[in-house]
Design an enzyme around this catalytic site. Structure first.
Site, PDB file in Angstrom:
ATOM      1  N   GLU A 240       0.864  -1.180   0.000  1.00 32.56           N
ATOM      2  CA  GLU A 240       0.000   0.000   0.000  1.00 32.56           C
ATOM      3  C   GLU A 240       0.898   1.227   0.000  1.00 32.56           C
ATOM      4  O   GLU A 240       1.957   1.217   0.609  1.00 32.56           O
ATOM      5  CB  GLU A 240      -0.877   0.063   1.260  1.00 32.56           C
ATOM      6  CG  GLU A 240      -2.019  -0.912   1.274  1.00 32.56           C
ATOM      7  CD  GLU A 240      -1.695  -2.134   2.104  1.00 32.56           C
ATOM      8  OE1 GLU A 240      -0.635  -2.121   2.764  1.00 32.56           O
ATOM      9  OE2 GLU A 240      -2.474  -3.105   2.072  1.00 32.56           O
TER      10      GLU A 240
ATOM     11  N   TYR B  43       7.898   2.231  -7.500  1.00 34.89           N
ATOM     12  CA  TYR B  43       7.243   0.926  -7.675  1.00 34.89           C
ATOM     13  C   TYR B  43       6.873   0.679  -9.145  1.00 34.89           C
ATOM     14  O   TYR B  43       7.026  -0.431  -9.648  1.00 34.89           O
ATOM     15  CB  TYR B  43       5.993   0.842  -6.791  1.00 34.89           C
ATOM     16  CG  TYR B  43       6.275   0.930  -5.308  1.00 34.89           C
ATOM     17  CD1 TYR B  43       7.295   0.187  -4.730  1.00 34.89           C
ATOM     18  CD2 TYR B  43       5.529   1.763  -4.477  1.00 34.89           C
ATOM     19  CE1 TYR B  43       7.569   0.280  -3.370  1.00 34.89           C
ATOM     20  CE2 TYR B  43       5.793   1.853  -3.112  1.00 34.89           C
ATOM     21  CZ  TYR B  43       6.810   1.117  -2.573  1.00 34.89           C
ATOM     22  OH  TYR B  43       7.086   1.196  -1.230  1.00 34.89           O
TER      23      TYR B  43
END
Ligand SMILES: CC(C)(COP(=O)(O)OP(=O)(O)OC[C@H]1O[C@@H](n2cnc3c(N)ncnc32)[C@H](O)[C@@H]1OP(=O)(O)O)[C@@H](O)C(=O)NCCC(=O)NCCS
Length: 147
Positions: A102, A114
């Protein structure tokens, strides 16, 4: 030069300091100490010029890796330390099926990091974070046993 070692009894306090510097609701020193005996935990510490500069904490359960936290001390950012930590973890845990995390919706730096590793947006968690309240993006990378 960046060196990456497992968290241990000598460096877990430095990890907690980086955590406290980077997050509004940090894990405590005691929590990091507890991670040293958690069989499912892998915590990596990155050193630059002999100083603990960043860390990555994940849990692996039944082939599913979840990223708890990644953080790099402000003075050491944009030097490839987070990239090196993720590369090391993905190489060590390459037999896992997937990696999930998250991230705050507003955290453009982490989202870019990411995405550069091929993590995809798979959902959102409303009001997941406090201090300040914010939604989380849920991101996943499927590994399929890749190396
Ligand atoms: C996110 C964080 C871990 C990145 O650490 P870092 O060591 O500076 O990152 P790297 O130097 O390895 O950067 C790798 C890639 O991430 C992306 N990135 C990193 N910081 C960025 C920024 N400020 N803006 C945009 N992209 C960024 C880029 O794609 C970068 O590649 P590039 O330098 O070739 O452009 C760091 O900013 C941090 O600790 N932030 C506070 C804690 C946090 O938010 N953690 C994430 C919790 S989900």
């Amino acid at each position: 030069m960046i060196t990456i070692v497992p968290m241990n009894e000598q460096n877990y306090k430095a990890v907690a300091e980086i955590e406290a510097e980077c997050f509004s609701q940090p894990w405590s020193e005691k929590t990091f100490f507890g991670e040293l005996s958690n069989q499912n935990a892998h915590t990596y510490v990155a050193y630059e010029s002999g100083e603990a500069a960043g860390f990555l904490s994940v849990w692996e359960v039944c082939g599913e890796v979840s990223i708890n936290n990644i953080a790099v001390s402000e003075n050491y950012r944009r030097k490839g330390i987070a990239r090196a930590l993720l590369q090391k973890m993905l190489s060590d845990l390459s037999c896992a099926d997937s990696v999930t995390l998250e991230v705050r919706k507003s955290n453009a730096a982490a989202i870019a990091l990411y995405e550069s590793f091929g993590f995809e947006h798979v959902g959102e968690r409303r009001g997941f974070y406090e201090k300040p309240t914010e939604d989380a993006l849920l991101m996943t990378k499927i590994l399929n046993g890749e190396t």
